[in-house]
Design a protein around this motif. Sequence first.
Motif, short mmCIF file in Angstrom:
data_model
loop_
_atom_site.label_atom_id
_atom_site.label_comp_id
_atom_site.label_asym_id
_atom_site.label_seq_id
_atom_site.Cartn_x
_atom_site.Cartn_y
_atom_site.Cartn_z
N VAL A 183 -14.12 29.97 -114.21
CA VAL A 183 -12.69 29.30 -114.42
C VAL A 183 -12.33 28.52 -113.07
O VAL A 183 -11.98 27.33 -112.93
N ARG A 184 -12.69 29.12 -111.79
CA ARG A 184 -12.55 28.46 -110.81
C ARG A 184 -13.37 27.10 -110.53
O ARG A 184 -12.71 26.15 -110.22
N SER A 185 -14.52 27.32 -110.94
CA SER A 185 -15.27 26.14 -110.92
C SER A 185 -14.64 24.99 -112.10
O SER A 185 -14.82 23.80 -111.65
N ALA A 186 -14.41 25.56 -113.20
CA ALA A 186 -13.58 24.61 -114.08
C ALA A 186 -12.57 23.88 -113.42
O ALA A 186 -12.30 22.63 -113.69
N VAL A 187 -11.45 24.54 -112.86
CA VAL A 187 -10.43 23.95 -112.03
C VAL A 187 -10.90 23.09 -111.04
O VAL A 187 -10.53 21.78 -111.08
N GLU A 188 -11.98 23.48 -110.35
CA GLU A 188 -12.37 22.42 -109.38
C GLU A 188 -13.02 21.00 -109.71
O GLU A 188 -12.64 19.71 -109.43
N LEU A 189 -13.65 21.29 -111.06
CA LEU A 189 -14.28 19.99 -111.72
C LEU A 189 -13.03 19.16 -112.36
O LEU A 189 -13.25 17.94 -112.05
N LEU A 190 -12.04 19.69 -112.96
CA LEU A 190 -11.24 18.80 -113.40
C LEU A 190 -10.10 18.23 -112.34
O LEU A 190 -9.53 17.11 -112.42
N VAL A 191 -9.99 18.94 -111.10
CA VAL A 191 -9.31 18.59 -110.16
C VAL A 191 -10.03 17.21 -109.43
O VAL A 191 -9.23 16.25 -109.38
#
Length: 408
Positions: free
Chosen positions: A316-324
Amino acid sequence: MTQTRTTRLERGRSALGPALELVHTGRAPTRAVLTAELGVTRATAGAVAAELEALGLITVDARPAAAAGSQGRPSHRLSVAPDGPVVLAAQIHADGFRAALVGLGGRMVATAPGCMTVPADPAHIIGTVVDAGARLLRETGRQCLGAGLAVPSAVAEPEGTALNPLHLSWPAGAPVRALFAEALAGAGVLGPRGAVVTGVAGNDVNLAALAEHRHGAGRGARHLLCVATGHRGVGGALVLDGRLHSGSSGLAMEVGHLTVNPAGLPCHCGSRGCLDVEADPQAFLTAAGRAPGPAGSLLHQATELIRTALDDDPAVRSAVELLVDRLGLGLAGLVNILNPDRVVLGGLHRELLAADPDRLRAVVADRSLWGRSGSVPILPGTLDHGSLIGAAEAAWQPVLDDPLGVLG
Protein backbone atom coordinates in the motif's frame (compact mmCIF):
# COMPACT_ATOMS: atom_id res chain seq x y z
CA MET A 1 -36.44 64.47 -5.97
CA THR A 2 -38.35 61.81 -7.92
CA GLN A 3 -35.38 61.29 -10.24
CA THR A 4 -33.02 60.93 -7.26
CA ARG A 5 -35.32 58.39 -5.63
CA THR A 6 -35.62 56.43 -8.90
CA THR A 7 -31.85 56.43 -9.37
CA ARG A 8 -31.33 55.18 -5.82
CA LEU A 9 -33.91 52.43 -6.35
CA GLU A 10 -32.27 51.32 -9.62
CA ARG A 11 -28.85 51.33 -7.94
CA GLY A 12 -30.22 49.20 -5.14
CA ARG A 13 -31.81 46.71 -7.51
CA SER A 14 -28.60 46.37 -9.51
CA ALA A 15 -26.82 45.58 -6.24
CA LEU A 16 -29.19 42.76 -5.27
CA GLY A 17 -27.27 40.06 -7.13
CA PRO A 18 -23.79 41.08 -5.92
CA ALA A 19 -25.15 41.46 -2.39
CA LEU A 20 -26.72 38.01 -2.44
CA GLU A 21 -23.51 36.45 -3.69
CA LEU A 22 -21.56 38.13 -0.88
CA VAL A 23 -23.89 36.65 1.74
CA HIS A 24 -24.06 33.32 -0.10
CA THR A 25 -20.28 32.91 -0.05
CA GLY A 26 -19.89 34.18 3.53
CA ARG A 27 -17.97 37.30 2.53
CA ALA A 28 -20.55 39.70 3.99
CA PRO A 29 -21.49 38.50 7.49
CA THR A 30 -22.74 41.95 8.52
CA ARG A 31 -24.47 44.89 6.93
CA ALA A 32 -21.39 47.03 7.55
CA VAL A 33 -19.23 44.63 5.53
CA LEU A 34 -21.91 44.52 2.83
CA THR A 35 -21.85 48.32 2.64
CA ALA A 36 -18.07 48.36 2.23
CA GLU A 37 -17.98 45.52 -0.31
CA LEU A 38 -20.69 47.04 -2.50
CA GLY A 39 -19.30 50.55 -2.23
CA VAL A 40 -22.72 52.05 -1.50
CA THR A 41 -24.22 54.13 1.27
CA ARG A 42 -25.38 52.53 4.50
CA ALA A 43 -28.97 53.38 3.57
CA THR A 44 -28.67 51.64 0.20
CA ALA A 45 -27.08 48.56 1.76
CA GLY A 46 -29.90 48.44 4.31
CA ALA A 47 -32.51 48.66 1.56
CA VAL A 48 -30.78 45.91 -0.43
CA ALA A 49 -30.60 43.62 2.60
CA ALA A 50 -34.25 44.29 3.39
CA GLU A 51 -35.26 43.44 -0.19
CA LEU A 52 -33.34 40.15 -0.12
CA GLU A 53 -34.97 39.34 3.21
CA ALA A 54 -38.41 40.11 1.76
CA LEU A 55 -37.65 37.69 -1.08
CA GLY A 56 -37.04 34.98 1.54
CA LEU A 57 -33.35 34.56 0.64
CA ILE A 58 -31.53 35.98 3.68
CA THR A 59 -32.19 36.97 7.27
CA VAL A 60 -31.18 40.21 8.96
CA ASP A 61 -30.99 40.10 12.74
CA ALA A 62 -33.36 42.54 14.38
CA ARG A 63 -31.13 43.40 17.34
CA PRO A 64 -27.49 43.70 16.32
CA ALA A 65 -24.90 43.18 19.02
CA ALA A 66 -21.39 44.57 19.03
CA ALA A 67 -18.52 42.12 19.02
CA ALA A 68 -16.46 41.91 22.21
CA GLY A 69 -13.94 44.74 22.39
CA SER A 70 -15.33 46.54 19.32
CA GLN A 71 -16.19 50.22 19.17
CA GLY A 72 -18.83 52.13 17.30
CA ARG A 73 -22.35 51.24 16.26
CA PRO A 74 -23.06 47.47 16.10
CA SER A 75 -23.98 46.13 12.67
CA HIS A 76 -26.84 43.87 11.73
CA ARG A 77 -25.68 40.31 11.01
CA LEU A 78 -26.64 38.76 7.68
CA SER A 79 -27.10 35.07 6.94
CA VAL A 80 -28.84 32.88 4.39
CA ALA A 81 -32.44 32.07 5.28
CA PRO A 82 -32.39 28.64 6.97
CA ASP A 83 -35.85 27.74 5.68
CA GLY A 84 -35.48 29.49 2.35
CA PRO A 85 -35.77 28.07 -1.16
CA VAL A 86 -33.51 25.36 -2.51
CA VAL A 87 -32.30 23.95 -5.79
CA LEU A 88 -32.30 20.30 -6.84
CA ALA A 89 -28.77 18.99 -7.36
CA ALA A 90 -28.01 15.65 -8.99
CA GLN A 91 -24.84 13.69 -9.69
CA ILE A 92 -24.35 10.59 -11.82
CA HIS A 93 -21.10 8.61 -11.64
CA ALA A 94 -19.85 5.18 -12.59
CA ASP A 95 -21.22 3.58 -9.42
CA GLY A 96 -24.65 5.17 -9.23
CA PHE A 97 -26.18 8.54 -8.43
CA ARG A 98 -27.06 10.98 -5.67
CA ALA A 99 -29.78 13.61 -5.47
CA ALA A 100 -29.89 16.47 -2.97
CA LEU A 101 -31.64 19.68 -2.10
CA VAL A 102 -29.14 22.49 -1.56
CA GLY A 103 -29.85 25.90 -0.10
CA LEU A 104 -27.90 29.11 -0.34
CA GLY A 105 -24.51 28.99 1.32
CA GLY A 106 -23.92 25.50 -0.10
CA ARG A 107 -26.02 23.92 2.68
CA MET A 108 -27.20 20.37 2.03
CA VAL A 109 -30.83 20.33 3.17
CA ALA A 110 -31.68 16.74 2.23
CA THR A 111 -30.04 13.98 0.24
CA ALA A 112 -31.01 10.68 -1.37
CA PRO A 113 -28.07 8.47 -2.38
CA GLY A 114 -28.64 5.64 -4.79
CA CYS A 115 -26.35 2.90 -6.07
CA MET A 116 -27.14 0.97 -9.20
CA THR A 117 -25.49 -0.24 -12.34
CA VAL A 118 -25.72 2.79 -14.62
CA PRO A 119 -27.61 1.64 -17.74
CA ALA A 120 -26.64 2.39 -21.32
CA ASP A 121 -29.76 4.52 -21.67
CA PRO A 122 -28.95 7.90 -20.05
CA ALA A 123 -32.63 8.84 -20.00
CA HIS A 124 -33.31 6.04 -17.50
CA ILE A 125 -30.74 7.04 -14.88
CA ILE A 126 -31.43 10.77 -15.32
CA GLY A 127 -35.13 10.08 -14.80
CA THR A 128 -34.34 8.01 -11.71
CA VAL A 129 -32.20 10.67 -10.05
CA VAL A 130 -34.73 13.41 -10.83
CA ASP A 131 -37.52 11.30 -9.33
CA ALA A 132 -35.42 10.94 -6.17
CA GLY A 133 -34.98 14.70 -6.01
CA ALA A 134 -38.68 15.30 -6.61
CA ARG A 135 -39.48 13.03 -3.65
CA LEU A 136 -37.20 15.12 -1.46
CA LEU A 137 -39.02 18.26 -2.54
CA ARG A 138 -42.38 16.74 -1.68
CA GLU A 139 -41.14 15.50 1.70
CA THR A 140 -39.59 18.83 2.72
CA GLY A 141 -42.12 21.16 1.13
CA ARG A 142 -39.32 23.49 0.01
CA GLN A 143 -39.66 25.90 -2.89
CA CYS A 144 -37.37 24.93 -5.78
CA LEU A 145 -35.66 27.62 -7.87
CA GLY A 146 -33.57 25.53 -10.26
CA ALA A 147 -31.81 22.24 -10.92
CA GLY A 148 -28.25 21.19 -11.75
CA LEU A 149 -26.79 17.90 -12.96
CA ALA A 150 -23.14 16.76 -12.69
CA VAL A 151 -21.93 14.04 -15.04
CA PRO A 152 -18.51 12.38 -15.53
CA SER A 153 -18.00 13.77 -19.01
CA ALA A 154 -17.13 16.96 -20.81
CA VAL A 155 -20.39 18.71 -21.67
CA ALA A 156 -20.29 20.55 -24.99
CA GLU A 157 -21.81 24.00 -25.28
CA PRO A 158 -24.22 25.24 -26.42
CA GLU A 159 -25.75 21.83 -27.18
CA GLY A 160 -25.51 20.38 -23.66
CA THR A 161 -24.28 16.99 -24.86
CA ALA A 162 -21.98 14.61 -22.99
CA LEU A 163 -19.22 14.09 -25.53
CA ASN A 164 -17.06 11.49 -23.82
CA PRO A 165 -18.74 9.60 -20.97
CA LEU A 166 -15.78 7.19 -21.00
CA HIS A 167 -16.61 5.44 -17.74
CA LEU A 168 -20.29 5.00 -18.51
CA SER A 169 -21.88 2.90 -21.21
CA TRP A 170 -23.70 5.91 -22.64
CA PRO A 171 -23.34 6.73 -26.31
CA ALA A 172 -21.03 9.63 -27.13
CA GLY A 173 -22.96 12.84 -27.54
CA ALA A 174 -25.81 11.93 -25.18
CA PRO A 175 -28.12 14.99 -24.92
CA VAL A 176 -27.93 15.17 -21.13
CA ARG A 177 -29.30 18.70 -20.76
CA ALA A 178 -32.35 17.97 -22.88
CA LEU A 179 -32.93 14.67 -21.06
CA PHE A 180 -32.60 16.46 -17.73
CA ALA A 181 -35.18 19.05 -18.78
CA GLU A 182 -37.57 16.32 -19.90
CA ALA A 183 -37.17 14.46 -16.60
CA LEU A 184 -37.80 17.63 -14.57
CA ALA A 185 -40.97 18.28 -16.53
CA GLY A 186 -42.08 14.67 -16.19
CA ALA A 187 -41.53 14.70 -12.43
CA GLY A 188 -43.42 17.98 -12.08
CA VAL A 189 -40.52 19.93 -10.52
CA LEU A 190 -41.94 23.43 -10.55
CA GLY A 191 -40.41 26.76 -9.63
CA PRO A 192 -41.69 30.32 -9.22
CA ARG A 193 -44.96 31.12 -10.93
CA GLY A 194 -45.64 27.42 -11.55
CA ALA A 195 -43.14 26.96 -14.39
CA VAL A 196 -40.92 23.88 -14.71
CA VAL A 197 -37.52 24.76 -13.26
CA THR A 198 -34.64 25.28 -15.63
CA GLY A 199 -32.06 22.50 -15.60
CA VAL A 200 -28.34 22.96 -16.23
CA ALA A 201 -25.75 20.22 -16.74
CA GLY A 202 -21.96 20.20 -16.47
CA ASN A 203 -18.83 18.17 -15.93
CA ASP A 204 -18.55 16.89 -12.37
CA VAL A 205 -15.01 18.13 -11.68
CA ASN A 206 -15.75 21.56 -13.17
CA LEU A 207 -18.69 21.88 -10.83
CA ALA A 208 -16.71 20.61 -7.84
CA ALA A 209 -14.09 23.27 -8.54
CA LEU A 210 -16.76 25.97 -8.55
CA ALA A 211 -18.02 24.69 -5.19
CA GLU A 212 -14.54 24.63 -3.66
CA HIS A 213 -13.93 28.18 -4.88
CA ARG A 214 -17.10 29.53 -3.28
CA HIS A 215 -17.40 27.39 -0.15
CA GLY A 216 -14.23 25.34 0.34
CA ALA A 217 -10.46 25.32 0.09
CA GLY A 218 -10.43 27.58 -2.96
CA ARG A 219 -11.99 30.63 -1.28
CA GLY A 220 -10.09 33.78 -2.09
CA ALA A 221 -8.07 32.30 -4.96
CA ARG A 222 -8.02 34.28 -8.19
CA HIS A 223 -6.60 31.46 -10.32
CA LEU A 224 -7.68 28.14 -8.85
CA LEU A 225 -6.63 24.80 -10.32
CA CYS A 226 -8.57 21.73 -9.17
CA VAL A 227 -7.60 18.15 -9.98
CA ALA A 228 -9.59 15.18 -8.70
CA THR A 229 -10.29 11.52 -9.18
CA GLY A 230 -13.61 10.24 -8.00
CA HIS A 231 -15.10 6.91 -8.91
CA ARG A 232 -13.22 6.47 -12.21
CA GLY A 233 -10.73 8.54 -14.18
CA VAL A 234 -9.18 11.95 -13.47
CA GLY A 235 -10.59 15.39 -14.14
CA GLY A 236 -9.46 18.97 -13.77
CA ALA A 237 -10.88 22.48 -13.76
CA LEU A 238 -9.71 26.07 -13.67
CA VAL A 239 -11.60 28.91 -11.97
CA LEU A 240 -10.50 32.40 -13.03
CA ASP A 241 -11.76 35.36 -11.02
CA GLY A 242 -14.76 33.39 -9.83
CA ARG A 243 -15.78 31.95 -13.21
CA LEU A 244 -15.10 28.53 -14.65
CA HIS A 245 -12.75 28.50 -17.62
CA SER A 246 -14.56 26.15 -19.98
CA GLY A 247 -12.95 27.08 -23.29
CA SER A 248 -14.76 28.00 -26.50
CA SER A 249 -17.27 25.15 -26.30
CA GLY A 250 -17.14 23.77 -22.76
CA LEU A 251 -14.34 21.29 -23.40
CA ALA A 252 -11.32 22.88 -21.71
CA MET A 253 -9.18 21.31 -18.96
CA GLU A 254 -9.34 17.63 -19.89
CA VAL A 255 -6.32 17.08 -17.66
CA GLY A 256 -6.99 13.36 -17.33
CA HIS A 257 -5.40 12.88 -20.72
CA LEU A 258 -2.00 14.29 -19.85
CA THR A 259 0.58 11.54 -20.40
CA VAL A 260 2.55 10.78 -17.22
CA ASN A 261 3.85 7.33 -18.15
CA PRO A 262 4.55 6.91 -21.90
CA ALA A 263 4.95 3.14 -21.50
CA GLY A 264 1.89 2.88 -19.30
CA LEU A 265 -1.61 1.50 -19.63
CA PRO A 266 -3.70 2.10 -22.73
CA CYS A 267 -6.20 4.88 -22.13
CA HIS A 268 -9.81 5.08 -23.30
CA CYS A 269 -8.84 8.13 -25.38
CA GLY A 270 -6.46 6.06 -27.54
CA SER A 271 -3.21 7.22 -25.93
CA ARG A 272 -1.10 5.52 -23.26
CA GLY A 273 -0.16 6.33 -19.70
CA CYS A 274 -2.66 9.16 -19.15
CA LEU A 275 -3.48 10.40 -15.66
CA ASP A 276 -6.95 9.00 -16.26
CA VAL A 277 -5.68 5.40 -16.05
CA GLU A 278 -2.47 5.91 -14.05
CA ALA A 279 -3.78 7.89 -11.05
CA ASP A 280 -7.38 6.87 -10.33
CA PRO A 281 -8.81 4.42 -7.74
CA GLN A 282 -8.56 1.45 -10.11
CA ALA A 283 -4.88 2.22 -10.73
CA PHE A 284 -4.24 2.49 -7.01
CA LEU A 285 -5.91 -0.83 -6.16
CA THR A 286 -3.96 -2.54 -8.97
CA ALA A 287 -0.66 -1.04 -7.79
CA ALA A 288 -1.42 -2.20 -4.24
CA GLY A 289 -2.12 -5.73 -5.45
CA ARG A 290 -5.79 -5.61 -4.53
CA ALA A 291 -8.64 -6.80 -6.69
CA PRO A 292 -11.75 -4.58 -6.48
CA GLY A 293 -14.33 -6.06 -4.13
CA PRO A 294 -18.06 -6.34 -4.75
CA ALA A 295 -19.05 -3.97 -1.93
CA GLY A 296 -18.64 -0.23 -2.17
CA SER A 297 -17.32 2.00 -4.90
CA LEU A 298 -13.73 1.87 -6.10
CA LEU A 299 -13.17 5.28 -4.52
CA HIS A 300 -14.39 4.02 -1.14
CA GLN A 301 -12.27 0.86 -1.35
CA ALA A 302 -9.11 2.77 -2.28
CA THR A 303 -9.69 5.41 0.39
CA GLU A 304 -10.26 2.85 3.13
CA LEU A 305 -7.14 0.94 2.08
CA ILE A 306 -4.99 4.06 2.46
CA ARG A 307 -6.53 4.98 5.81
CA THR A 308 -6.28 1.52 7.36
CA ALA A 309 -3.21 -0.14 5.82
CA LEU A 310 -0.75 2.63 4.92
CA ASP A 311 1.52 2.15 7.93
CA ASP A 312 1.46 -1.65 8.04
CA ASP A 313 1.39 -2.81 4.41
CA PRO A 314 4.46 -2.14 2.22
CA ALA A 315 2.43 -2.75 -0.95
CA VAL A 316 0.00 0.00 0.00
CA ARG A 317 2.85 2.39 0.83
CA SER A 318 4.51 1.59 -2.50
CA ALA A 319 1.24 2.19 -4.35
CA VAL A 320 0.81 5.57 -2.64
CA GLU A 321 4.34 6.61 -3.64
CA LEU A 322 3.79 5.48 -7.23
CA LEU A 323 0.54 7.39 -7.65
CA VAL A 324 1.93 10.45 -5.85
CA ASP A 325 4.81 10.54 -8.34
CA ARG A 326 2.47 10.24 -11.31
CA LEU A 327 0.09 12.85 -9.96
CA GLY A 328 2.97 15.21 -9.14
CA LEU A 329 4.31 14.93 -12.68
CA GLY A 330 0.92 15.91 -14.09
CA LEU A 331 0.49 18.77 -11.61
CA ALA A 332 3.93 20.16 -12.42
CA GLY A 333 3.04 20.43 -16.11
CA LEU A 334 -0.25 22.13 -15.29
CA VAL A 335 1.39 24.57 -12.89
CA ASN A 336 3.98 25.48 -15.54
CA ILE A 337 1.28 26.19 -18.11
CA LEU A 338 -1.45 27.79 -15.98
CA ASN A 339 0.47 29.51 -13.14
CA PRO A 340 -2.37 29.15 -10.60
CA ASP A 341 -2.19 30.77 -7.19
CA ARG A 342 -3.65 27.66 -5.54
CA VAL A 343 -4.11 23.95 -6.31
CA VAL A 344 -6.93 21.98 -4.69
CA LEU A 345 -7.09 18.19 -4.87
CA GLY A 346 -10.27 16.14 -4.55
CA GLY A 347 -11.40 12.55 -4.28
CA LEU A 348 -8.60 9.99 -3.98
CA HIS A 349 -6.01 12.68 -4.73
CA ARG A 350 -6.98 14.36 -1.47
CA GLU A 351 -6.14 11.09 0.33
CA LEU A 352 -2.81 10.79 -1.49
CA LEU A 353 -1.89 14.32 -0.41
CA ALA A 354 -2.75 13.51 3.20
CA ALA A 355 -0.76 10.27 3.03
CA ASP A 356 2.47 11.83 1.75
CA PRO A 357 2.26 15.63 1.43
CA ASP A 358 6.00 16.24 1.40
CA ARG A 359 6.62 13.82 -1.44
CA LEU A 360 3.87 15.26 -3.63
CA ARG A 361 4.99 18.85 -3.10
CA ALA A 362 8.62 17.86 -3.76
CA VAL A 363 7.73 16.18 -7.07
CA VAL A 364 5.88 19.30 -8.22
CA ALA A 365 8.71 21.59 -7.05
CA ASP A 366 11.43 19.52 -8.74
CA ARG A 367 9.69 19.63 -12.11
CA SER A 368 8.07 23.05 -12.02
CA LEU A 369 9.70 26.46 -12.08
CA TRP A 370 6.68 27.98 -10.38
CA GLY A 371 6.38 25.10 -7.98
CA ARG A 372 9.95 25.78 -6.76
CA SER A 373 10.08 29.60 -6.77
CA GLY A 374 6.43 30.46 -6.28
CA SER A 375 5.57 27.79 -3.69
CA VAL A 376 2.10 27.24 -5.10
CA PRO A 377 -0.06 25.94 -2.23
CA ILE A 378 -1.40 22.43 -2.79
CA LEU A 379 -4.40 21.87 -0.55
CA PRO A 380 -6.97 19.12 0.03
CA GLY A 381 -10.54 19.87 -0.98
CA THR A 382 -12.79 20.43 2.01
CA LEU A 383 -16.17 19.49 0.52
CA ASP A 384 -17.27 15.86 0.74
CA HIS A 385 -19.90 16.29 -1.97
CA GLY A 386 -18.21 18.89 -4.14
CA SER A 387 -19.82 17.91 -7.43
CA LEU A 388 -23.31 18.02 -5.89
CA ILE A 389 -22.66 21.41 -4.30
CA GLY A 390 -21.23 22.58 -7.62
CA ALA A 391 -24.30 21.40 -9.52
CA ALA A 392 -26.32 23.44 -7.04
CA GLU A 393 -24.07 26.46 -7.63
CA ALA A 394 -24.78 26.27 -11.35
CA ALA A 395 -28.51 26.08 -10.61
CA TRP A 396 -28.32 29.03 -8.20
CA GLN A 397 -26.45 31.23 -10.69
CA PRO A 398 -29.54 32.81 -12.33
CA VAL A 399 -30.78 33.78 -8.86
CA LEU A 400 -27.38 35.20 -7.92
CA ASP A 401 -27.35 37.18 -11.16
CA ASP A 402 -30.87 38.60 -10.80
CA PRO A 403 -32.81 37.68 -7.63
CA LEU A 404 -35.70 39.98 -8.40
CA GLY A 405 -36.01 38.72 -11.96
CA VAL A 406 -36.30 35.11 -10.81
CA LEU A 407 -38.50 35.64 -7.75
CA GLY A 408 -40.32 38.80 -8.77
